[in-house]
Design a protein around this motif. Structure first.
Motif, PDB file in Angstrom:
ATOM      1  N   ASN A 110      41.211  54.549  -7.688  1.00  0.00           N
ATOM      2  CA  ASN A 110      42.196  53.515  -7.364  1.00  0.00           C
ATOM      3  C   ASN A 110      43.124  54.065  -6.290  1.00  0.00           C
ATOM      4  O   ASN A 110      44.113  54.718  -6.588  1.00  0.00           O
ATOM      5  CB  ASN A 110      43.012  53.143  -8.610  1.00  0.00           C
ATOM      6  CG  ASN A 110      42.224  52.290  -9.575  1.00  0.00           C
ATOM      7  OD1 ASN A 110      41.609  51.321  -9.188  1.00  0.00           O
ATOM      8  ND2 ASN A 110      42.236  52.672 -10.843  1.00  0.00           N
ATOM      9  N   LEU A 165      45.660  47.988  -9.892  1.00  0.00           N
ATOM     10  CA  LEU A 165      45.185  49.247 -10.468  1.00  0.00           C
ATOM     11  C   LEU A 165      44.962  49.109 -11.974  1.00  0.00           C
ATOM     12  O   LEU A 165      43.924  49.527 -12.507  1.00  0.00           O
ATOM     13  CB  LEU A 165      46.219  50.328 -10.155  1.00  0.00           C
ATOM     14  CG  LEU A 165      45.988  51.736 -10.670  1.00  0.00           C
ATOM     15  CD1 LEU A 165      46.515  52.754  -9.647  1.00  0.00           C
ATOM     16  CD2 LEU A 165      46.675  51.964 -12.001  1.00  0.00           C
ATOM     17  N   ASN A 196      43.681  57.791 -10.213  1.00  0.00           N
ATOM     18  CA  ASN A 196      44.690  56.871  -9.699  1.00  0.00           C
ATOM     19  C   ASN A 196      45.560  57.620  -8.700  1.00  0.00           C
ATOM     20  O   ASN A 196      46.175  58.634  -9.049  1.00  0.00           O
ATOM     21  CB  ASN A 196      45.553  56.327 -10.837  1.00  0.00           C
ATOM     22  CG  ASN A 196      44.757  55.447 -11.773  1.00  0.00           C
ATOM     23  OD1 ASN A 196      43.867  54.714 -11.358  1.00  0.00           O
ATOM     24  ND2 ASN A 196      45.071  55.512 -13.053  1.00  0.00           N
ATOM     25  N   VAL A 248      52.431  54.482 -11.530  1.00  0.00           N
ATOM     26  CA  VAL A 248      51.051  54.984 -11.506  1.00  0.00           C
ATOM     27  C   VAL A 248      50.965  56.343 -12.204  1.00  0.00           C
ATOM     28  O   VAL A 248      50.048  56.590 -12.994  1.00  0.00           O
ATOM     29  CB  VAL A 248      50.512  55.078 -10.060  1.00  0.00           C
ATOM     30  CG1 VAL A 248      49.160  55.791 -10.016  1.00  0.00           C
ATOM     31  CG2 VAL A 248      50.391  53.680  -9.447  1.00  0.00           C
ATOM     32  N   SER A 280      48.969  56.762 -15.723  1.00  0.00           N
ATOM     33  CA  SER A 280      47.806  57.661 -15.712  1.00  0.00           C
ATOM     34  C   SER A 280      47.931  58.764 -16.746  1.00  0.00           C
ATOM     35  O   SER A 280      46.963  59.098 -17.446  1.00  0.00           O
ATOM     36  CB  SER A 280      47.623  58.271 -14.317  1.00  0.00           C
ATOM     37  OG  SER A 280      47.455  57.255 -13.355  1.00  0.00           O
TER      38      SER A 280
END
Length: 197
Positions: free
Chosen positions: A24, A53, A74, A97, A101
């Motif tokens: 991503n 995402l 990611n 993010v 993650s």
């Protein structure tokens, strides 16, 4: 291994193919005083950097879990570690993010799927051209896409939840822990301030 990028979410029903690695890496940024940036542009940034995402991960993760194999990378940013004046929304999406993650990494442990947040600094891509300013890079030395990819593979191989590309970036991310969040925000404001202000 099949590579899938998150420029667009996978259409419903098209997730039965075998995916070994999901990367991503789609992302956009904005730069300038918050009130001067078009609200629609900020909303598009939030949707691409976070919602797309999460959506792609939702669509592809179940098949990876069935096979007990695969990896999700990611792409976050050094911006994930600090408040980014003049790039407030970009920095906030990258913090999302990183947090997302790391949480998913913890959930996937022992289930065969590896999750990594890859955190590069300024990199030689078209990102700054798309933003419309190289000032957003705050004078950082640019890394190469090849080095960033190598860092990502290292992070996956080592079972890390996140990895920072570049020794200087790593030390910077660690050093900010010794300052108050207020101080870091002020330092970043001075480093990132557009020349026109």
């Amino acid at each position: 291994m099949r590579f899938v990028q998150s420029e667009r979410p996978a259409p419903t029903g098209r997730t039965n193919f075998r995916t070994g690695l999901v990367r991503n890496n789609a992302g956009v940024g904005t730069y300038g005083r918050f009130e001067e940036i078009a609200p629609e542009r900020e909303q598009e940034e939030i949707m691409l950097n976070t919602a797309a995402l999460v959506d792609l991960t939702h669509r592809l993760l179940p098949n990876m879990l069935k096979r007990e194999d695969g990896a999700i990378v990611n792409v976050a940013s050094m911006a994930a570690f600090m408040p980014c004046a003049y790039s407030a929304v970009y920095g906030a999406t990258k913090a999302f993010v990183l947090s997302f993650s790391e949480a998913l990494w913890a959930e996937m442990r022992g289930r065969g799927v590896r999750v990594l947040a890859l955190c590069p600094g300024a990199t030689e891509t078209g990102f700054f051209d798309a933003v419309g300013s190289e000032e957003m890079g705050a004078g950082q030395k640019l890394s190469t896409p090849e080095k960033v990819v190598q860092a990502g593979f290292r992070g996956i191989d080592q079972g890390r939840s996140y990895i920072i590309d570049g020794r200087n970036n790593y030390f910077m991310a660690q050093m900010i822990r010794f300052f108050s969040r207020r101080r870091v925000a002020l330092i970043m404001e001075r480093m990132s301030r557009p020349k026109r202000y």
